[in-house]
Design a protein around this motif. Structure first.
Motif, short mmCIF file in Angstrom:
data_model
loop_
_atom_site.label_atom_id
_atom_site.label_comp_id
_atom_site.label_asym_id
_atom_site.label_seq_id
_atom_site.Cartn_x
_atom_site.Cartn_y
_atom_site.Cartn_z
N GLN A 1 0.84 -1.20 0.00
CA GLN A 1 0.00 0.00 0.00
C GLN A 1 0.88 1.25 0.00
OE1 GLN A 1 -3.02 0.20 3.06
NE2 GLN A 1 -3.71 -1.88 2.67
N ARG A 2 0.33 2.31 -0.56
CA ARG A 2 1.08 3.57 -0.63
C ARG A 2 1.30 4.11 0.78
NH1 ARG A 2 -1.15 8.75 -3.95
NH2 ARG A 2 0.51 10.21 -3.43
N GLN B 1 -0.71 13.81 -1.68
CA GLN B 1 0.12 12.92 -0.87
C GLN B 1 -0.67 12.36 0.32
OE1 GLN B 1 4.32 14.21 -0.22
NE2 GLN B 1 3.61 16.12 -1.11
#
Length: 218
Positions: A106-107, A136
């Protein structure tokens, strides 16, 4: 093919469940072993996970691995962010820094102290708010105890503005925001106002340590 049920740390491989080729069946006791080891790497050899915290860690793990059934049982929406609350020193920041490593595919999000964002605003002004309203992933640490921002003689409730920007971003893109705070809901409302507080309800799942949780820094 990468096996997401195995994580390598400092030459040691940790299993956190079983991978059937499509899905991971997670094993919570194994996750605790991994988190303890990763915590010692991140925070030093004295780091340990205490049994009193297992319940809250279990909730957060279910959120990060997106176990929708267990999230529903705990009234957690996996598509919203986490607002982790609890008394000073109970380990909120460490947990948020630690748990992002549980799902390496996952980011990741960056953990940023809220007061640092205000200091940035004091230097460069409203561009700071724009920067934190972009695509972000962030976890705002120690929300609600930061000072009021001041740029060229004008006061600004910087984190209130940032949260409104993150809410707009969430509506458009579903990009999540996380935060930690020592404050209760009423104190947050006093700090940011009713409008921001109502947006926070839509941005965050509230996950709370017991108000008597130990200060682990002592």
């Amino acid at each position: 093919m990468m096996n997401p049920s195995k994580i390598d740390e400092d030459g040691v491989q940790y299993s956190i469940g079983k991978f059937d080729g499509k899905n991971v069946v997670y094993d919570f006791p194994k996750i605790l072993v991994y988190l303890g080891a990763k915590g010692r790497i991140l925070f030093g050899k004295d780091f340990k996970i205490i049994e009193k915290d297992h319940e809250i860690i279990f909730k957060l793990c279910n959120y990060f691995i997106r176990d929708k059934e267990k999230c529903a049982q705990n009234d957690i929406d996996p598509d919203k962010g986490i607002l982790l609350t609890g008394p000073v020193g109970c380990g909120k920041t460490s947990l948020m820094r630690l748990l992002k490593h549980l799902v390496p595919l996952q980011r990741p999000y960056r953990v940023i102290p809220a007061r640092n964002i205000v200091f940035g605003f004091n230097h460069i002004g409203y561009k700071t708010i724009e920067d934190y309203g972009d695509g972000q992933f962030f976890c705002f640490d120690d929300l609600g105890v930061e000072p009021i921002g001041r740029h060229y003689g004008k006061d600004c409730n910087v984190m209130g503005e940032v949260l409104l920007s993150r809410y707009e971003l969430f509506l458009k893109t579903k990009i999540k925001t996380h935060a930690t705070t020592n404050l209760k809901a009423k104190e947050l409302e006093d700090m940011y106002g009713n409008r921001v507080r109502s947006r926070m309800r839509q941005l965050f799942n509230l996950v709370a340590f017991d108000k008597n949780a130990n200060d682990k820094r002592k």
